[in-house]
Write a protein that holds these residues in place. Structure first.
Motif, PDB file in Angstrom:
ATOM      1  N   GLY A  98    -109.005 -33.621 112.092  1.00  0.00           N
ATOM      2  CA  GLY A  98    -108.624 -35.031 112.057  1.00  0.00           C
ATOM      3  C   GLY A  98    -109.836 -35.907 111.817  1.00  0.00           C
ATOM      4  O   GLY A  98    -109.811 -36.826 110.992  1.00  0.00           O
ATOM      5  N   ALA A  99    -110.925 -35.616 112.514  1.00  0.00           N
ATOM      6  CA  ALA A  99    -112.137 -36.421 112.382  1.00  0.00           C
ATOM      7  C   ALA A  99    -112.744 -36.272 110.992  1.00  0.00           C
ATOM      8  O   ALA A  99    -113.148 -37.250 110.365  1.00  0.00           O
ATOM      9  N   ILE A 117     -99.305 -31.265 120.797  1.00  0.00           N
ATOM     10  CA  ILE A 117     -98.814 -31.582 122.150  1.00  0.00           C
ATOM     11  C   ILE A 117     -98.636 -30.292 122.941  1.00  0.00           C
ATOM     12  O   ILE A 117     -99.057 -30.190 124.094  1.00  0.00           O
ATOM     13  N   LEU A 139     -97.562 -37.307 116.950  1.00  0.00           N
ATOM     14  CA  LEU A 139     -97.474 -36.410 118.106  1.00  0.00           C
ATOM     15  C   LEU A 139     -96.113 -36.488 118.781  1.00  0.00           C
ATOM     16  O   LEU A 139     -95.419 -35.495 118.947  1.00  0.00           O
ATOM     17  N   LEU A 140     -95.739 -37.716 119.133  1.00  0.00           N
ATOM     18  CA  LEU A 140     -94.523 -37.864 119.921  1.00  0.00           C
ATOM     19  C   LEU A 140     -93.268 -37.614 119.105  1.00  0.00           C
ATOM     20  O   LEU A 140     -92.369 -36.900 119.530  1.00  0.00           O
ATOM     21  N   PHE A 189    -110.895 -38.196 108.504  1.00  0.00           N
ATOM     22  CA  PHE A 189    -111.174 -39.624 108.623  1.00  0.00           C
ATOM     23  C   PHE A 189    -112.459 -39.977 107.875  1.00  0.00           C
ATOM     24  O   PHE A 189    -112.526 -40.987 107.175  1.00  0.00           O
ATOM     25  N   THR A 249    -102.486 -35.479 111.075  1.00  0.00           N
ATOM     26  CA  THR A 249    -102.285 -35.279 112.513  1.00  0.00           C
ATOM     27  C   THR A 249    -100.815 -35.333 112.865  1.00  0.00           C
ATOM     28  O   THR A 249    -100.397 -34.831 113.898  1.00  0.00           O
ATOM     29  N   VAL A 289    -106.512 -27.214 119.974  1.00  0.00           N
ATOM     30  CA  VAL A 289    -106.838 -28.624 120.192  1.00  0.00           C
ATOM     31  C   VAL A 289    -108.161 -28.960 119.505  1.00  0.00           C
ATOM     32  O   VAL A 289    -108.273 -29.977 118.809  1.00  0.00           O
ATOM     33  N   LEU A 338    -107.684 -29.204 115.746  1.00  0.00           N
ATOM     34  CA  LEU A 338    -106.957 -30.409 115.342  1.00  0.00           C
ATOM     35  C   LEU A 338    -107.861 -31.635 115.426  1.00  0.00           C
ATOM     36  O   LEU A 338    -107.870 -32.472 114.518  1.00  0.00           O
ATOM     37  N   VAL A 339    -108.613 -31.745 116.521  1.00  0.00           N
ATOM     38  CA  VAL A 339    -109.513 -32.893 116.675  1.00  0.00           C
ATOM     39  C   VAL A 339    -110.553 -32.885 115.557  1.00  0.00           C
ATOM     40  O   VAL A 339    -110.795 -33.896 114.904  1.00  0.00           O
TER      41      VAL A 339
END
Lengths: 293, 424
Positions: B399-400, B381, B365-366, B403, B362, B392, B395-396
């Motif tokens: 990412g999941a 972002i 982000l910042l 995990f 991921t 989006v 990516l979600v």
């Protein structure tokens, strides 16, 4: 002659907490911020009732970037608005976010944790599946995606944070309920013929309340931090003085030497989060019977 | 061991289904009108219809024989909803909840030409005489009719000399296969390995992800390894100097580090170290020098939580019997710590480490968006700010899934490190 006082869990915890000077200082800080937020809410409601633009929103370009002084203790920002009164409003919003997201996340976590732990079997399988699914979601990105879909503003923040942060509590509550389920007081309640809802919520829940309280204290600062972050990115609070927005405004000016807005806002965020974190730790120590001596 | 792996793989399956279902529910159900979110307000209905068709959003949600179309907004005269204002010769009466259409009128109903290749259906609640889509409507009392027609020709509502009133009028697409739903479209898309198309970049999402992964890894892998080494060694220092001022200092430091907002690290780092002192470039992605500051910030911001976690683990181990035995037989303190304790603390350390792997993907982000590293965090972002829904969602989802896989790996590492796990 000293007589042994009746000792309740809460009385005990309070006595232990009082001995911890750092925790008491943090408690003082939390009370201070709470009063500040309440005062901010009062001011906000007052101006809403008067139907006028509050002074902390009113631009006065003649006074832009006044350094901290007698009139403006924390200086003014780029539109000549007083930083200190905006800071107080920021505290109000931070509290709103912390409380509303807790009101969403904690009931979800407690409810699912309780039924999973108490009933076991299929219910348990379902809840475990539900929380492992949510636990798999990539934290911040998931929150931001929810906020994007719900729309900019406080509602997006509430739902984004509230709907994603119940997993940890759910897991803890489930574990505790499983432990309590076999204890004699629950067996007695069952023998009396009480219904499961009554046993869970009136008998077991008060006994595991400390888990909920510690979780609340520790998730509050996390929610505030996430709100600051989201507002900073422009997905969160829109026209109210949130701390995230203030940091974003102050960021560029910092390079030109306008240090005050940045300094005071980040200090406020830091102190609030620190106080809650340390208090949460102390509460956990005070409430956890395993550490009893 | 093989049996254990098979069992864990089997247990993983429901979570994967859950993850797919949650992303589907979030975007297709909770998300509301995705075309409006993604495209904004100033686009034609035809463009929105195309957006829907490309993403399968013009199908029924789970199952159904009918699906909506943007060509005609449902008319419900009782609440005044619909586009009757745009019709010539039509008057709405809020009292009776009807729309009356004057004589000798011809109204073109759909906002754009319908797809000639498929069937549509009008549902109308009316009174009076008129012709709709070539079919005559004639009833003295309020009645309800369904008119099915091919999308090839223009659809008019024509009135003759007699009055005609409407209560409801809606247009639906006829779906040939009821199982051809949004959910099945999404699942089939995923099975093909297709992650959708970015509306913003007009490129397949898979390509964007492939481009972004390398810069993200260049940033996150050093953060990951330096972070582990620093926090584990500091936790050993804490355990070594347990209950001295040094230990207490690190405890307070870690809570303080945890309480500082991520933003502050970035803003202060850029301002003080890059701008004031000029040690590092402020923004960009050209050589390794550009990565030093973001990596340092990443390590410091994660240090608080990690140090606290590892310290607790080390101290837990310190009170175990084998440590006392080791001390009793005269093993030196450093040897106990670095050989005996560290080895036994490996299991919780593995958990914490492996579970952090999805974070590598991921990206941060910042950090990425502030230092202009063109990785996945930066992409994420920007996608959120420009409402680029497919990016989006991909990516979600990934990412999941990562995990879930990391969880599996953790358990396998557990089983490899501790034979008791397999039996449990």
């Amino acid at each position: 002659m000293e007589t042994e006082k009746g000792q309740s869990l809460w009385g005990d915890a309070w006595r232990r907490l009082k001995k911890n000077r750092l925790a008491m200082a943090c408690l003082g800080m939390v009370v201070f911020f709470t009063l500040l937020a309440l005062y901010g809410e009062g001011v906000h409601q007052y101006w809403k009732w008067k139907d006028a633009t509050p002074p902390f929103q009113l631009a006065d370009l003649g006074k832009a970037y006044t350094a901290p002084g007698l009139h403006h203790w924390m200086g003014t920002d780029g539109l000549g608005r007083d930083v200190m009164s905006r800071l107080v409003q920021g505290a109000r919003i931070a509290y709103k976010v912390g409380i509303v997201t807790s009101l969403i996340a904690i009931p979800i976590g407690v409810f699912f944790g309780c039924i999973a732990g108490y009933f076991g079997g299929r219910t348990d399988d379902f809840v475990v599946w539900l929380y492992s699914t949510f636990a798999s979601m990539p934290g911040l990105l998931f929150i931001l995606a929810i906020a994007m879909l719900v729309g900019k503003g406080l509602l997006g923040i509430y739902l984004g944070i509230g709907l994603t942060t119940w997993v940890g509590l759910c897991r803890l509550v489930r574990g505790e309920v499983i432990k309590h389920k076999e204890q004699t007081y629950v067996q007695a309640a069952k023998a009396l013929g009480l219904g499961p809802a009554r046993i869970i919520f009136l008998h077991i829940l008060p006994n595991i309340m400390h888990v909920v309280i510690v979780t609340f204290t520790l998730r509050f600062p996390a929610a505030v931090g996430t709100e600051v972050f989201m507002s900073f990115l422009g997905i969160g609070v829109q026209d109210e003085p949130s701390w995230g927005l203030m940091i974003n405004n102050a960021r560029m000016r910092l390079w030109q030497g306008m240090w005050w807005e940045m300094t005071f806002v980040t200090l406020a965020v830091f102190l609030l989060v620190l106080a809650f974190n340390l208090l949460g730790d102390a509460l956990r120590d005070a409430l956890d019977p395993r550490l009893n001596d | 061991m093989l049996k254990y792996i098979a069992k864990r793989l089997f247990q993983m399956f429901p979570t994967v289904v859950g993850v797919v279902l949650v992303t589907f529910l979030l975007f297709n159900v909770v998300g509301g009108d995705l075309a409006a979110t993604a495209l904004g307000k100033n686009v034609s209905l035809q463009m929105m219809e195309d957006f829907d068709a490309q993403r399968g959003l013009d199908k029924p949600l789970f199952f159904g024989y009918r699906a909506g179309t943007r060509a005609f907004e449902d008319l419900d005269a009782s609440v005044g909803r619909g586009r009757w204002q745009a019709w010539s010769n039509a008057t709405h009466s809020a009292e009776t909840g009807t729309v009356a259409i004057g004589p000798q009128t011809e109204i073109l109903l759909p906002a754009f030409a319908l797809d000639p290749g498929r069937d549509y259906e009008w549902t109308v609640v009316y009174r009076g005489k008129a012709i709709l889509a070539g079919e005559a409507l004639d009833s003295g009392r309020w009645s309800r009719a369904k008119i099915r027609f091919g999308g090839g020709r223009d659809v008019f509502l024509q009135t003759g000399e007699e009055p005609f009133e409407l209560r409801r009028l809606s247009l639906r697409k006829v779906v040939a296969n009821p199982f051809d739903s949004q959910l099945s479209f999404y699942v089939r898309q995923l099975l093909r390995g297709d992650l959708g198309t970015s509306e913003y970049f007009k490129q397949p999402v898979a390509r964007l992800l492939a481009d972004g992964i390398v810069p993200s890894l260049k940033l996150t892998v050093p953060i990951f390894f330096i972070g582990i080494v620093v926090s584990v060694s500091l936790s050993l220092v804490c355990a070594f100097f347990r209950d001295t001022w040094l230990d207490r200092f690190f405890v307070v430091l870690s809570v303080a580090l945890m309480s500082i907002n991520y933003l502050v690290y970035i803003v202060a780092g850029q301002y003080l170290l890059s701008y004031k002192l000029g040690w590092f470039p402020v923004w960009g992605y050209e050589s390794w020098r550009f990565l030093v500051l973001p990596v340092a910030i990443g390590v410091v911001s994660g240090l608080g939580a990690n140090l606290r976690f590892y310290r607790t683990i080390m101290l837990d181990e310190m009170y175990k019997d084998y440590v006392r035995t080791a001390f009793a037989k005269g093993v030196s303190k450093p040897r106990v710590l670095f050989v005996h304790v560290l080895k036994n603390a490996m299991i919780p350390i593995i958990t914490n480490v492996v579970i952090a792997i999805p974070f590598l993907y991921t990206g941060s982000l910042l950090l990425e968006s502030f230092f202009g590293v063109p990785g996945l965090g930066y992409l994420g972002i920007n996608a959120i700010l420009s409402s680029d829904i497919d990016v989006v969602r991909a990516l979600v989802l990934i990412g999941a899934l990562l995990f879930v896989v990391a969880n599996l790996l953790t358990d396998l590492c557990y089983a490899a490190a501790d034979p008791r796990v397999k039996l449990g």
